[in-house]
Design an enzyme around this catalytic site. Structure first.
Site, short mmCIF file in Angstrom:
data_model
loop_
_atom_site.label_atom_id
_atom_site.label_comp_id
_atom_site.label_asym_id
_atom_site.label_seq_id
_atom_site.Cartn_x
_atom_site.Cartn_y
_atom_site.Cartn_z
N ALA A 61 42.28 -19.21 -7.83
CA ALA A 61 41.84 -20.79 -8.64
C ALA A 61 42.41 -21.93 -8.50
O ALA A 61 43.42 -21.72 -7.46
CB ALA A 61 42.02 -20.24 -10.41
N GLU A 103 39.68 -11.09 -8.90
CA GLU A 103 39.50 -11.39 -9.81
C GLU A 103 37.36 -11.57 -9.72
O GLU A 103 36.33 -11.08 -10.36
CB GLU A 103 39.31 -12.25 -11.02
CG GLU A 103 41.08 -11.97 -12.22
CD GLU A 103 41.18 -12.85 -12.25
OE1 GLU A 103 41.80 -14.43 -12.10
OE2 GLU A 103 41.16 -12.88 -13.96
N GLU A 123 48.82 -14.16 -11.03
CA GLU A 123 48.90 -15.69 -11.44
C GLU A 123 50.27 -15.30 -12.54
O GLU A 123 51.02 -16.40 -12.45
CB GLU A 123 47.77 -14.64 -12.69
CG GLU A 123 46.51 -15.49 -12.64
CD GLU A 123 45.71 -14.59 -11.85
OE1 GLU A 123 46.43 -13.68 -11.15
OE2 GLU A 123 44.45 -14.11 -11.61
C1 LIG Z 1 43.94 -25.00 -24.43
C2 LIG Z 1 43.98 -24.07 -23.38
C3 LIG Z 1 42.78 -23.14 -23.00
C4 LIG Z 1 43.46 -22.29 -22.12
C5 LIG Z 1 42.01 -22.23 -21.25
C6 LIG Z 1 42.49 -22.11 -18.81
C7 LIG Z 1 41.21 -22.42 -19.03
C8 LIG Z 1 41.71 -20.97 -17.36
C9 LIG Z 1 41.41 -20.19 -17.03
C10 LIG Z 1 41.34 -20.19 -15.80
C11 LIG Z 1 41.68 -18.26 -15.08
C12 LIG Z 1 42.18 -18.79 -14.15
C13 LIG Z 1 42.12 -17.08 -14.09
C14 LIG Z 1 43.43 -17.26 -12.14
C15 LIG Z 1 44.20 -17.96 -11.97
C16 LIG Z 1 44.51 -17.71 -10.18
O1 LIG Z 1 43.65 -17.86 -9.73
S1 LIG Z 1 46.32 -18.93 -10.09
C17 LIG Z 1 46.45 -19.08 -8.36
C18 LIG Z 1 45.91 -17.48 -7.95
N1 LIG Z 1 46.42 -17.48 -6.63
C19 LIG Z 1 47.76 -17.38 -5.91
O2 LIG Z 1 48.81 -17.87 -6.65
C20 LIG Z 1 47.64 -17.43 -4.46
C21 LIG Z 1 48.59 -18.89 -4.19
N2 LIG Z 1 48.63 -18.92 -3.10
C22 LIG Z 1 49.68 -18.21 -2.31
O3 LIG Z 1 50.22 -17.47 -2.24
C23 LIG Z 1 49.41 -18.86 -0.64
O4 LIG Z 1 48.95 -20.38 -0.31
C24 LIG Z 1 48.85 -18.08 0.59
C25 LIG Z 1 46.89 -18.60 -0.33
C26 LIG Z 1 48.82 -16.37 1.14
C27 LIG Z 1 48.40 -18.78 1.45
O5 LIG Z 1 50.28 -18.56 2.63
P1 LIG Z 1 50.56 -19.42 3.54
O6 LIG Z 1 49.35 -19.47 4.65
O7 LIG Z 1 51.84 -18.76 4.26
O8 LIG Z 1 49.53 -21.29 3.33
P2 LIG Z 1 50.70 -22.03 2.07
O9 LIG Z 1 50.95 -22.45 2.94
O10 LIG Z 1 51.37 -21.38 0.65
O11 LIG Z 1 49.32 -22.75 1.48
C28 LIG Z 1 48.33 -23.72 2.33
C29 LIG Z 1 47.93 -24.65 2.19
O12 LIG Z 1 47.07 -24.52 0.51
C30 LIG Z 1 47.65 -24.18 -0.67
N3 LIG Z 1 47.18 -23.87 -1.92
C31 LIG Z 1 47.62 -21.85 -1.38
N4 LIG Z 1 46.61 -21.47 -3.05
C32 LIG Z 1 46.34 -22.50 -2.82
C33 LIG Z 1 45.18 -22.30 -4.78
N5 LIG Z 1 45.38 -21.00 -5.27
N6 LIG Z 1 45.28 -23.62 -4.94
C34 LIG Z 1 45.99 -24.50 -4.55
N7 LIG Z 1 45.92 -24.32 -3.78
C35 LIG Z 1 46.68 -23.34 -2.93
C36 LIG Z 1 48.73 -25.09 -0.60
O13 LIG Z 1 49.53 -25.50 -1.56
C37 LIG Z 1 49.22 -25.56 0.31
O14 LIG Z 1 48.94 -26.58 0.41
P3 LIG Z 1 49.36 -27.86 1.62
O15 LIG Z 1 51.08 -27.24 1.33
O16 LIG Z 1 49.22 -29.20 0.35
O17 LIG Z 1 49.03 -27.19 2.88
#
Ligand SMILES: CCCCCCCCCCCCC/C=C/C(=O)SCCNC(=O)CCNC(=O)[C@H](O)C(C)(C)COP(=O)(O)OP(=O)(O)OC[C@H]1O[C@@H](n2cnc3c(N)ncnc32)[C@H](O)[C@@H]1OP(=O)(O)O
Length: 719
Positions: A61, A103, A123
């Site tokens: 997400a 997912e 997550e």
């Molecule tokens: C009243 C309340 C009601 C509640 C109802 C809620 C409804 C919502 C339901 C939603 C259900 C959601 C369920 C799912 C949730 C999720 O998926 S949460 C996200 C899970 N994913 C992660 O945690 C992965 C995170 N990212 C990483 O671990 C790493 O970035 C990577 C993918 C392994 C890549 O690593 P690397 O190559 O080292 O690059 P990075 O420097 O880490 O990242 C590059 C840029 O990308 C940005 N980024 C990475 N992941 C995300 C992301 N998931 N979303 C947005 N942005 C992301 C990261 O910030 C970097 O950005 P910059 O610094 O600007 O370059």
């Protein structure tokens, strides 16, 4: 945001397009909904492959959307529509399938991964749970124990492990999309009924209640107050005990609590803070994106005590060739054995060969002559370090970066002993250096942008969270630690015990309270520094009151403990008692309690009841106050830098976001008011006096932590 194309005649290829990690933003979700509908409608299409652009399936997400009003199609029905589809859908996983990305793949009927892909449900590390059906589908696919492990730890698995666990159906070294297209054609026309995970029962498990009780106990203990891991266990329990629709209801309910929690905000802040610190800038104007890092293929480490050995291991693990130098033969021989042992143990864990050939040993500084970068890690003594830098400057080839692992001495003074002060920076590692994630890169006023960029880049290569900081006594981490430890000692004088103070800090979420931590690090370290600072011992002028130094309140408690030969764990006695020298289990020590009573009586101090709130506020707010001073002095560029240092180097609970984030959550006005209160009660403790920047932030309406940099910039430009 999701591209639709037709391949091999009858296969619809849906490509997620949202660089850099194809996160499931509102636009991507809309794209998936539209393209899946189109594929299901199109009579010429009999099967579907979903992949991600640029070799990355999906990073989950879009975390940036979490703090905002959510819009666009929700994930749960989107994934349900994929699973319910009457045409086979295959996820072609390259790069990463994390969180919502995995997912989404679990909603597909088959999953094919490239051998280099990593998969996981991280997550929990963002204060959430896999609430797009992940907590319900994964246990049905791989069983409860394996799902609990992945969901409560958030760890990533390799494609090979994913295959073993049954998460993916096939792993390939070839083009994953081509393999997926070929595969999906082979199953086109077949019924997908048995492939829909939501319709499967969870594999049964004997002693279900006992399993969950045991896991819950373990998770609560290691979570140290974090709520997401506990909710993850509850969600998996729902998968194991309820039909799918009710399980989904439970997943949603638990996510509802987590989603808006302060802990989720703190953990998501940490995620972005960790990335923000890589985008460093210095007061000189030098920046991460305009400064060139030099490649380091050969390094030298000087001084092979605990720190030098850890640094040597960390460098070799990174693939850098290291010459490890110690002029004392005995130390050198011991270090050789210790370093090889560490490398072998780590390799055994990984199942690879230890990089022993990368490390060479020498008793002569001359061996560092052709190193690209040298890290000095000799004893923490300025005169000794000055002499080493002087020698290195004469010995090393022109252009060698000279770094010091000092934990707080003046980097600029060391630079002044070299011919090329611009090549000198601090690389402050934390013990054990091959394990701890933090690296403070200390930039002196003369450090060149290239030197800073090189140290930052090398740190990153070593897997560290590298934070660029300015040069001042103690830099950021240790400078803030000083008033924190000082408050803890004052609290003992006033009536607290080490047990009380530690209990409060551990309940807050620290892995160890301040006294247990001091016993672990060794009380003699601080004693030596206080002697060097002329705060204790014969250097103090005669007639100076025992509890006053340099016109301020001073507690000699720690000095008196050291005078008794109590240096902490290493001597078996410190603030606590240990079974033997080197023992790990801290026990309450009656000797210490009598000692405190006698001390108070000798100094006319009357012990009073001190409550948990006072312990927490005095220890934490004084540390936070120093953090504001550090920001005001320009020693750290922003609150994210300080928070990353505390989370990755000092055991600050991640679900509290770091000290500066915590201050913003408590409310800056409240922190200011409590500091004023305590300063009034203790006017002889300057560290309790609220810092100018804190006052100004409160005066400007207590902006959120993400906006402090602007305020600081404005304030500095007005000076
Ligand atoms: C009243 C309340 C009601 C509640 C109802 C809620 C409804 C919502 C339901 C939603 C259900 C959601 C369920 C799912 C949730 C999720 O998926 S949460 C996200 C899970 N994913 C992660 O945690 C992965 C995170 N990212 C990483 O671990 C790493 O970035 C990577 C993918 C392994 C890549 O690593 P690397 O190559 O080292 O690059 P990075 O420097 O880490 O990242 C590059 C840029 O990308 C940005 N980024 C990475 N992941 C995300 C992301 N998931 N979303 C947005 N942005 C992301 C990261 O910030 C970097 O950005 P910059 O610094 O600007 O370059």
């Amino acid at each position: 945001m999701a591209q639709y194309s037709r391949v091999a005649g009858s296969v619809a290829l849906i490509t997620l397009q949202n660089p850099p990690v194809n996160a499931l933003s509102a636009a991507v979700r809309q794209g998936i909904v539209d393209t899946v509908e189109r594929a299901l409608r199109d009579p010429e299409v009999n099967s579907v492959v979903i992949c991600g652009q640029n070799g990355k399936f999906c990073g989950g997400a879009d975390i940036k959307e979490f703090g905002r009003q959510m819009s666009g199609p929700p994930l749960v029905p989107m994934i349900h529509a994929i699973e319910a589809g009457h045409k086979p859908m295959v996820a072609a996983i390259e790069g990463v399938a994390l969180g919502g990305g995995l997912e989404l793949a679990l909603g597909c009927h088959y999953r094919i991964a490239h051998s280099k892909a990593r998969l996981g449900l991280p997550e929990v590390s963002l204060g959430l749970l896999p609430a797009a059906g992940g907590s319900q589908r994964l246990p049905r696919l791989i069983g409860v124990p394996a799902a609990l492990d992945l969901i409560t730890t958030g760890r990533h698995v390799t494609a090979a492990e994913a295959l073993k666990l049954g998460i993916v159906d096939q792993v390939t070294d070839h083009n994953t999309v081509d393999v997926a297209v070929k595969f999906v054609q082979s199953v086109a026309g077949q019924s997908m009924d048995s492939r829909r995970l939501s319709t499967r029962p969870c594999p049964s498990l004997p002693n279900l209640d006992a399993v969950f009780e045991g896991v819950m106990q373990r998770v609560r203990q290691s979570a140290r107050g974090a709520i997401a891991p506990v909710a993850c266990v509850q969600a998996v329990r729902a998968a194991a005990t309820l039909p799918y629709p009710q399980g989904m209801e439970r997943e949603k309910e638990l996510m509802g609590t987590l989603f808006t929690s302060g802990q989720a905000r703190a953990l998501q802040y940490c995620f972005f803070a960790q990335r923000a610190v890589g985008k460093w800038s210095l007061p000189s104007g030098a920046r991460w994106d305009t400064s060139k890092a030099m490649p380091i293929s050969k390094a030298a480490v000087i001084g092979l005590g605990t720190m030098g050995r850890g640094i040597t291991v960390a460098l070799a693990q990174t693939g850098v060739s290291v010459v490890a130098v110690d002029t004392q033969e005995r130390q050198l021989a011991e270090a050789k054995q210790a370093v090889s042992g560490m490398l072998e143990r780590m390799a055994q864990k990984r199942g690879s060969a230890p990089p022993l050939g990368l490390v060479h040993y020498s008793n002569n500084l001359q061996a560092a002559a052709d190193a690209d970068l040298v890290i000095e890690a000799v004893f923490e003594d300025m005169a000794l370090k000055e002499s080493v830098f002087q020698q290195l400057s004469a010995i090393c080839k022109p252009g060698t970066f000279l770094c010091t692992n000092t934990s707080g001495l003046d980097v600029d003074r060391l630079a002044s002993h070299t011919r090329r002060p611009e090549l000198v920076v601090g690389m402050h590692f934390f013990a054990p250096a091959h394990v701890m994630k933090l690296l403070e890169v200390v930039c002196g006023p003369r450090s060149s942008p290239e030197a800073v960029a090189t140290a930052m880049q090398l740190g990153k290569k070593m897997g560290k969270v590298s934070v660029a900081v300015g040069n001042c006594p103690g830099f950021v981490g240790n400078r803030m630690l000083k008033p924190y430890v000082e408050q803890a000692n004052f609290l003992l004088e006033e009536g607290a015990t080490p047990e009380l103070v530690d209990q409060v800090l551990e309940d807050f979420g620290f892995a160890m309270g301040v006294f247990r931590m001091s016993d672990l690090s060794g009380l003699d370290v601080g004693w030596r520094i206080r002697k060097a600072d002329k705060l204790t011992d014969p250097s103090v002028p005669a007639g100076q009151p025992v509890r006053v130094r340099q016109g301020r309140r001073y507690s000699p408690l720690a000095d008196l403990i050291c005078e008794q030969g109590r240096f902490g764990q290493k001597t078996g006695q410190g603030w606590y008692h240990y079974d033997k020298p080197g023992g790990r289990v801290a026990r309450s020590d009656p000797w210490l309690h009598s000692f405190l009573e006698e001390y108070r009586a000798r100094h006319g101090l009357v012990a009073r009841h001190i409550d948990h709130q006072e312990v927490l506020e005095r220890c934490l707010y004084v540390l936070i106050n120093e953090g504001f001073r550090i920001l005001d002095d320009g020693i750290a560029a922003g609150p994210e830098d300080i928070d990353a240092i505390y989370v990755f180097g000092y055991g600050w609970p991640r679900h509290r976001g770091g000290p500066m984030f915590y201050a913003s959550m408590v409310g800056l006005a409240r922190v200011l008011e409590r500091l004023e209160h305590y300063h009034q009660a203790h006017p002889d403790v300057p560290h309790l006096q609220p810092c100018r920047l804190l006052r100004r932030l409160v005066a400007s309406g207590s902006p959120p932590v993400q906006r402090w940099r602007e305020v600081i910039k404005r304030l500095h430009s007005q000076l």
